[in-house]
Each structure stands twice: as C-alpha cells, then as structure tokens.
Motif scaffolding. Structure first.
Motif, mmCIF file in Angstrom:
data_model
loop_
_atom_site.group_PDB
_atom_site.id
_atom_site.type_symbol
_atom_site.label_atom_id
_atom_site.label_comp_id
_atom_site.label_asym_id
_atom_site.label_seq_id
_atom_site.Cartn_x
_atom_site.Cartn_y
_atom_site.Cartn_z
ATOM 1 N N GLY A 83 -109.617 -38.408 3.836
ATOM 2 C CA GLY A 83 -109.232 -38.519 2.430
ATOM 3 C C GLY A 83 -109.469 -37.251 1.641
ATOM 4 O O GLY A 83 -108.556 -36.738 0.978
ATOM 5 N N PHE A 84 -110.675 -36.719 1.704
ATOM 6 C CA PHE A 84 -110.992 -35.519 0.929
ATOM 7 C C PHE A 84 -110.134 -34.346 1.358
ATOM 8 O O PHE A 84 -109.480 -33.694 0.537
ATOM 9 C CB PHE A 84 -112.472 -35.166 1.069
ATOM 10 N N GLN A 85 -110.119 -34.075 2.647
ATOM 11 C CA GLN A 85 -109.420 -32.893 3.146
ATOM 12 C C GLN A 85 -107.915 -32.978 2.905
ATOM 13 O O GLN A 85 -107.298 -32.039 2.413
ATOM 14 C CB GLN A 85 -109.678 -32.721 4.648
ATOM 15 N N PHE A 86 -107.327 -34.110 3.274
ATOM 16 C CA PHE A 86 -105.881 -34.244 3.137
ATOM 17 C C PHE A 86 -105.446 -34.117 1.682
ATOM 18 O O PHE A 86 -104.522 -33.373 1.340
ATOM 19 C CB PHE A 86 -105.425 -35.611 3.670
ATOM 20 N N LEU A 87 -106.119 -34.860 0.802
ATOM 21 C CA LEU A 87 -105.681 -34.939 -0.593
ATOM 22 C C LEU A 87 -105.954 -33.650 -1.353
ATOM 23 O O LEU A 87 -105.096 -33.147 -2.083
ATOM 24 C CB LEU A 87 -106.353 -36.125 -1.276
ATOM 25 N N VAL A 88 -107.164 -33.109 -1.218
ATOM 26 C CA VAL A 88 -107.518 -31.911 -1.982
ATOM 27 C C VAL A 88 -106.672 -30.721 -1.560
ATOM 28 O O VAL A 88 -106.098 -30.016 -2.408
ATOM 29 C CB VAL A 88 -109.019 -31.586 -1.834
ATOM 30 N N PHE A 89 -106.549 -30.499 -0.266
ATOM 31 C CA PHE A 89 -105.846 -29.298 0.177
ATOM 32 C C PHE A 89 -104.325 -29.455 0.094
ATOM 33 O O PHE A 89 -103.619 -28.462 -0.085
ATOM 34 C CB PHE A 89 -106.304 -28.899 1.573
ATOM 35 N N LEU A 90 -103.823 -30.686 0.199
ATOM 36 C CA LEU A 90 -102.407 -30.891 -0.062
ATOM 37 C C LEU A 90 -102.125 -30.639 -1.539
ATOM 38 O O LEU A 90 -101.137 -29.972 -1.891
ATOM 39 C CB LEU A 90 -101.982 -32.314 0.317
ATOM 40 N N GLY A 91 -102.988 -31.144 -2.409
ATOM 41 C CA GLY A 91 -102.847 -30.884 -3.835
ATOM 42 C C GLY A 91 -102.925 -29.406 -4.153
ATOM 43 O O GLY A 91 -102.142 -28.878 -4.949
ATOM 44 N N GLN A 92 -103.874 -28.709 -3.511
ATOM 45 C CA GLN A 92 -104.010 -27.269 -3.725
ATOM 46 C C GLN A 92 -102.738 -26.536 -3.323
ATOM 47 O O GLN A 92 -102.276 -25.629 -4.028
ATOM 48 C CB GLN A 92 -105.192 -26.727 -2.910
ATOM 49 N N LYS A 93 -102.138 -26.949 -2.200
ATOM 50 C CA LYS A 93 -100.914 -26.302 -1.739
ATOM 51 C C LYS A 93 -99.765 -26.549 -2.705
ATOM 52 O O LYS A 93 -98.972 -25.643 -3.003
ATOM 53 C CB LYS A 93 -100.551 -26.825 -0.348
#
Length: 338
Positions: A83-93
């Motif tokens: 959850g953290f990795q997928f959502l945060v870094f997808l959002g960042q991208k």
C-alpha cells in the motif's frame, strides 16, 4: 546530554535523512521502472536482509507463528509495504517534477494521521488542541502542493488523484505502524521481518496481475541495470538501515522526542532536489516550514498537557495515560520506513 541520548539523536537523524533521500532517488528510478516492479525488487532484497538478521538474533524459533494472528499480519504487511510503496510512488510519478517535494512534505502528516486513525480504531479522541495543529499542518501541505496558488485546487481537480494517492499511501503506513501494538511479544525485528514476507505475497500477486494485463510494462534488462544504484539505496540505506536506526534511536530518546526528527525528511528531500535542479518555490518552503512548526508545537502541547494532568491527586503514570495513548500512534507513524 548523556551519551545514550546523544547516540539516540544521531541515529534518528540518520534514519530520517535516509528516508528524505528516498523521494529524490525515486525521481530517477521512476524514469526507468514502474513503482510496482521496483517495490518487488526492493523488498525482496530488504526482506532477505531482515530474515538473516532475525535468524541471527532470535534463531529459527522466531519464525514459528503457531497461534499468532497471521491473517492480521498479512493485512498489515500488505498495507505497509504494498500500500505505502505503490500509492506514494505512483502518486509521486503522476505529480511530475515536483513529486519528490510534495511526497516528502506529505509524510509530515503521518503523526497527525495517526491521531485520527487511533480515534477511529481505538476510540481514543485526540486532545482538542491537537486539531489546531492538524489544521495548521494541512495548510502547510496545501501551500506545498499549490506553491501558494490555492486557486489551483479548484482549477485543476485532476491533480487530486495524484495527491490523494500519496495521502492514502501515508495512511497505509500509519495503519502498519499502529499494527505493531497487536503483537506485544514480537521484537521490532520480528514484526518487520514477518510482515515484510507476508506483505511481499500481495506485492508479487498485484504486480504480476498488472504486468499480465498490460497495465505496466515489463522492465528491460537495461532498465534494471540502470536502477541498480537506486535499488541499493532504497533497499539497504532507506529500508534496512533506516528502519533499524529509527527503532534504536527512539528506544534511546523516546518516541515523543523521536517524532520531531520527521522534520529532517522534507529538509533532506528539498536539499537533494535542489541539487538535481528541482528547486522548491518560496511558498513551498513556507508551507514546509509551517508543517514542521505544527509538528514541533504539537509535541510541546502534548508535553505540557501531560505535565498538567500529572498533578498530586493522581499518580503520574495514571494521569499521563490518556496523553500517552493519544501520542502513541503519532510517534509510531513517524517511522516512514520504507
């Protein structure tokens, strides 16, 4: 200042700085690989390192989960690592060039998200004064997101998606860190190792499905070689070392002191991003400062409230209990591991 306290401060600073660095590092990595495949690679490496550490410190018996709530551990691991990795870094991208700056400052919201989550899950209402600092921190985040142009929030509603993903990702980590209290007999190393392994099962399944349906593109061998330095940093420096140093540092100085070092995360991200050519705007710096001040003032408020409750009519431990319960998730949520 005792040597133990000084060592704790140093460990917390190093941990928070390593987490601040991961957002600019991901800016480069995301140009060559999707956040889903990267997460699989990152936590496979970190998971092996944690497993080796657990076996060294506690032996094979630590892997015996008979009678434990494995399903809950799987859910928490999925929340924290997928959850953290997928959502945060997808959002960042999706945010674009300013993604690292925006994602890093949003992490300062985690202690305050912890208050709200604790309110919902454990029915422990935050102290009234905490709402002032929650609002203050939100104002700071809005200034960072919009660079002071608050009208953008109305003019560009399409930006809500990326920002929302980052906040949801931050909430996932809050849930994960709060989940540690359901395993009081587990050491921090065991909790991290077990939840990492269980969370990786979800990470692999979700990523495999996305690759199979063509939602993300399979990285080439060249892509993987290109992101090896990023992978090493994210797995070892920000993952293994950052988490261990944070836990050790907080044990020495206490979580209420440790959470203050979350200010180092956006400072590090802003500094590195500036060297990479992505200089934050003046209003973004002001917004980051406002959020940092909110975190410090919230800490001071909790301390004074705890002192006022610990009067002569009540034992100190009993009087401080409501404040400690409210502060616990906020301090835990500061562990942006990751």
């Amino acid at each position: 200042m005792t040597s133990k306290y000084s060592r704790g401060v140093l460990l917390c600073v190093i941990a928070a700085a390593s987490w601040g660095g991961m957002f600019p590092v991901m800016t480069g990595a995301l140009k060559h690989i999707d956040p889903f495949t990267f997460t699989c690679l990152r936590y496979t490496i970190a998971g092996v390192a944690f497993l080796a550490l657990l076996l060294t410190l506690e032996g094979k018996s630590a892997l015996n989960l008979k009678g434990e709530r494995v399903g809950l551990a799987w859910f928490l691991g999925t929340s924290g690592f997928a959850g953290f990795q997928f959502l945060v870094f997808l959002g960042q991208k999706l945010v674009g060039p300013d993604g690292a700056l925006i994602a890093s400052i949003m992490m300062v919201l985690q202690p305050l998200l912890g208050f709200l989550t604790n309110w919902v899950v454990r029915k422990v209402a935050p102290p009234r004064g905490a709402f002032v600092f929650i609002a203050m921190s939100l104002v700071g985040v809005l200034l960072v997101i919009t660079n002071g142009h608050l009208g953008v929030l109305v003019q560009r509603p399409q930006a809500y998606g990326a920002d929302g993903l980052i906040i949801l990702g931050a909430l996932c980590w809050v849930i994960y860190t709060m989940g540690g209290s359901f395993y009081p007999n587990w050491s921090p190393v065991k909790y991290t190792t077990v939840t990492t392994g269980l969370g990786l099962t979800s990470t692999y399944v979700i990523t495999a499905a996305l690759l199979a349906f063509g939602a993300v593109k399979m990285p080439t061998g060249h892509d993987v070689v290109t992101i090896l330095p990023h992978l090493a940093y994210m797995s070892i420096a920000a993952g293994v070392i950052g988490v261990l140093f944070w836990n050790l540092g907080n044990k020495a100085i206490g979580p209420l002191n440790g959470v203050l070092f979350m200010d180092v995360v956006p400072i590090t991200a802003f500094t590195i991003s500036a060297f990479q050519g992505n200089r934050p705007g003046a209003m973004q710096l002001i917004g980051a400062l406002i959020s940092a001040i909110a975190l410090v003032l919230n800490n001071m408020y909790l301390r004074r409230r705890q002192a006022s409750l610990a009067g002569p009519a009540k034992p100190a431990a009993e009087a401080a209990k409501p404040v400690a319960e409210a502060a616990k998730p906020a301090a835990a949520a500061g562990a942006v591991a990751r």
